[in-house]
Scaffold this motif. Structure first.
Motif, PDB file in Angstrom:
ATOM      1  N   PRO A 188       0.830  -1.217   0.000  1.00 43.66           N
ATOM      2  CA  PRO A 188       0.000   0.000   0.000  1.00 43.66           C
ATOM      3  C   PRO A 188       0.858   1.258   0.000  1.00 43.66           C
ATOM      4  CG  PRO A 188       0.117  -0.888   2.214  1.00 43.66           C
ATOM      5  CD  PRO A 188       0.901  -1.837   1.344  1.00 43.66           C
ATOM      6  N   ILE A 209       0.126  -5.375   7.834  1.00 44.20           N
ATOM      7  CA  ILE A 209       0.347  -6.427   6.833  1.00 44.20           C
ATOM      8  C   ILE A 209       1.051  -7.623   7.456  1.00 44.20           C
ATOM      9  CG2 ILE A 209       1.701  -6.975   4.770  1.00 44.20           C
ATOM     10  CD1 ILE A 209       1.004  -4.133   3.797  1.00 44.20           C
ATOM     11  N   SER A 248      -1.282  -9.709   9.568  1.00 46.36           N
ATOM     12  CA  SER A 248      -2.414 -10.344   8.894  1.00 46.36           C
ATOM     13  C   SER A 248      -2.147 -11.840   8.693  1.00 46.36           C
ATOM     14  CB  SER A 248      -2.641  -9.680   7.532  1.00 46.36           C
ATOM     15  OG  SER A 248      -3.545 -10.441   6.761  1.00 46.36           O
ATOM     16  N   TRP A 273      -7.889   2.984   5.501  1.00 47.71           N
ATOM     17  CA  TRP A 273      -7.115   2.866   4.264  1.00 47.71           C
ATOM     18  C   TRP A 273      -8.016   2.247   3.212  1.00 47.71           C
ATOM     19  CZ3 TRP A 273      -1.344   2.943   4.028  1.00 47.71           C
ATOM     20  CH2 TRP A 273      -0.787   3.502   5.174  1.00 47.71           C
ATOM     21  N   ILE A 286      -8.401  -1.560   2.530  1.00 45.16           N
ATOM     22  CA  ILE A 286      -7.803  -2.310   3.631  1.00 45.16           C
ATOM     23  C   ILE A 286      -8.650  -2.216   4.883  1.00 45.16           C
ATOM     24  CG2 ILE A 286      -5.787  -2.505   5.140  1.00 45.16           C
ATOM     25  CD1 ILE A 286      -4.076  -1.460   2.840  1.00 45.16           C
ATOM     26  N   GLY A 312      -8.110  -3.649  -2.959  1.00 48.01           N
ATOM     27  CA  GLY A 312      -7.699  -3.918  -1.586  1.00 48.01           C
ATOM     28  C   GLY A 312      -6.747  -5.104  -1.493  1.00 48.01           C
ATOM     29  N   GLN A 370      -2.592  -5.119  -0.539  1.00 54.21           N
ATOM     30  CA  GLN A 370      -2.031  -5.959   0.529  1.00 54.21           C
ATOM     31  C   GLN A 370      -1.065  -7.012  -0.020  1.00 54.21           C
ATOM     32  OE1 GLN A 370      -5.127  -7.098   3.619  1.00 54.21           O
ATOM     33  NE2 GLN A 370      -6.445  -6.177   2.070  1.00 54.21           N
TER      34      GLN A 370
END
Length: 368
Positions: free
Chosen positions: A60, A178, A181, A274, A277, A316, A320
């Protein structure tokens, strides 16, 4: 051209590629978090000449792309008002909101102006005391100091008709989101050199240490990026995870103290959404309380409301690093630079725009 040719030398590039190939023993995924780096990678075909075991993921890193749809809609609402002169950098004018973009609003008669500095917008306010002048302040740590300076100068000049619509976001919290995740497949990061030229390198050290990921601060020319990849692979193969500055001709560990002081005076950290996101805690800036009189959201009673993205747009997932742009079913067909579904196809730093511009269209039935 001096300062460019020496960073595009093909022999040195081949040498760096050979060093990566000699070092790598297993697959690794490396993410760049800067749209400028993304475009350099795709424009120069770096991802295509790397060893097959190295996968580059695009994060991003495009400020226009991550500006949430709700803020775009707020900008459109403010810009349409007859008393407003709405000033913006040019790359925001084609970013689609829910129904249209700033170009469309301008075509209907709104006073939307492209400026090349936020200080130009301050001068517009000074020259038009009977109008409300709004500057669209978006971007990462790189653009925020100049935007903060514009507010500082407006207050110093006693301008009461100048406000900013703020949507500033910060890179380190995005990297952390990130990494944390469950879907993440990133082994190491190339950090954006221009962001670090402002903020220094210290913010990345906790990320590398706590999450066990190398973070290599990297420039934008082909040799800069190849050197960043080489250093990241070397760390990964050695089982190391630390911050490394591969862009010392621009970045110092302390960054730009004057810029940081201006940011600390005008902005304060906040949670930010975001685009594509979702909300990331403490990932943005808003105006500090003593500068809230310059907040366009308060002046015009608009807010960053949650607005759903078009179902067909997978930007999105692109942002990512979960898919490449050309893995989106709409890429090159229903989504093109002329008829974009998402900001990643519009922005000059968007990953989808890079894939389309540099013809990564194999297997795509492109719309005429």
């Amino acid at each position: 051209m001096k300062y460019l040719d020496e960073f595009r030398d093909p022999e040195l590039a081949r040498s760096l590629l050979a060093e990566v190939e000699a070092t790598v023993t297993r697959p690794w995924s490396i993410m760049e978090v800067c749209g400028g780096q993304t475009h350099s990678i795709i424009r120069n075909g770096i991802d295509q000449v790397l060893d097959d075991r190295i996968t580059l993921l695009h994060g991003p890193g495009c400020p226009v792309c991550v500006t949430p749809l709700g803020i775009i809609d707020s900008a459109l609402e403010i810009a349409a008002r007859p008393e407003v002169v709405f000033c913006s950098f040019g790359d925001m004018l084609r970013v689609p909101g829910s129904d249209c973009d700033l170009f469309s609003v301008k075509a209907r008669g709104a006073d939307v102006r492209v400026v090349y500095s936020p200080l130009d917008a301050v001068q517009v306010a000074a020259d038009n005391p009977d109008r409300e002048v709004v500057f669209f302040a978006v971007g990462f740590e790189t653009t925020a100091p100049a935007n903060a300076m514009s507010v500082h100068m407006a207050r110093k000049r006693g301008l009461t008709n100048y406000t900013v619509l703020v949507s500033h976001v910060l890179v380190p919290p995005a990297i952390e989101a990130i990494v944390e995740s469950e879907a993440s497949r990133v082994d190491g990061f190339l950090a954006a050199g221009h962001v670090c030229s402002v903020m220094g390198t210290g913010q990345y050290e906790p990320l590398a240490e706590e999450h066990g990921v190398p973070v290599v601060i990297t420039g934008f020319e082909p040799l800069d990026i190849l050197d960043g990849i080489r250093r990241t692979v070397a760390q990964l193969e050695a089982g190391e995870a630390r911050v490394e500055n591969a862009y010392p001709r621009v970045v110092t560990s302390q960054g730009n103290q004057s810029a940081q002081d201006m940011l600390a005076e005008v902005f304060t950290e906040c949670d930010r959404s975001w685009r594509g996101i979702g909300e990331i805690p403490s990932s943005g800036w808003r105006l500090a309380d003593e500068y809230r009189a310059f907040d366009a959201e308060l002046r015009f009673g608009v807010g960053d409301t949650a607005v759903p993205e078009p179902e067909r747009c997978r930007s999105g997932e692109v942002l990512q690093g979960l898919i490449r742009p050309d893995e989106c079913e709409a890429f090159g067909r229903d989504c093109t630079p002329r008829s974009p579904l998402g900001a990643t196809m519009v922005s000059s730093e968007g990953a989808c725009a890079a894939y389309h511009q540099y013809r990564r269209l194999d297997g795509v039935a492109v719309s005429p």
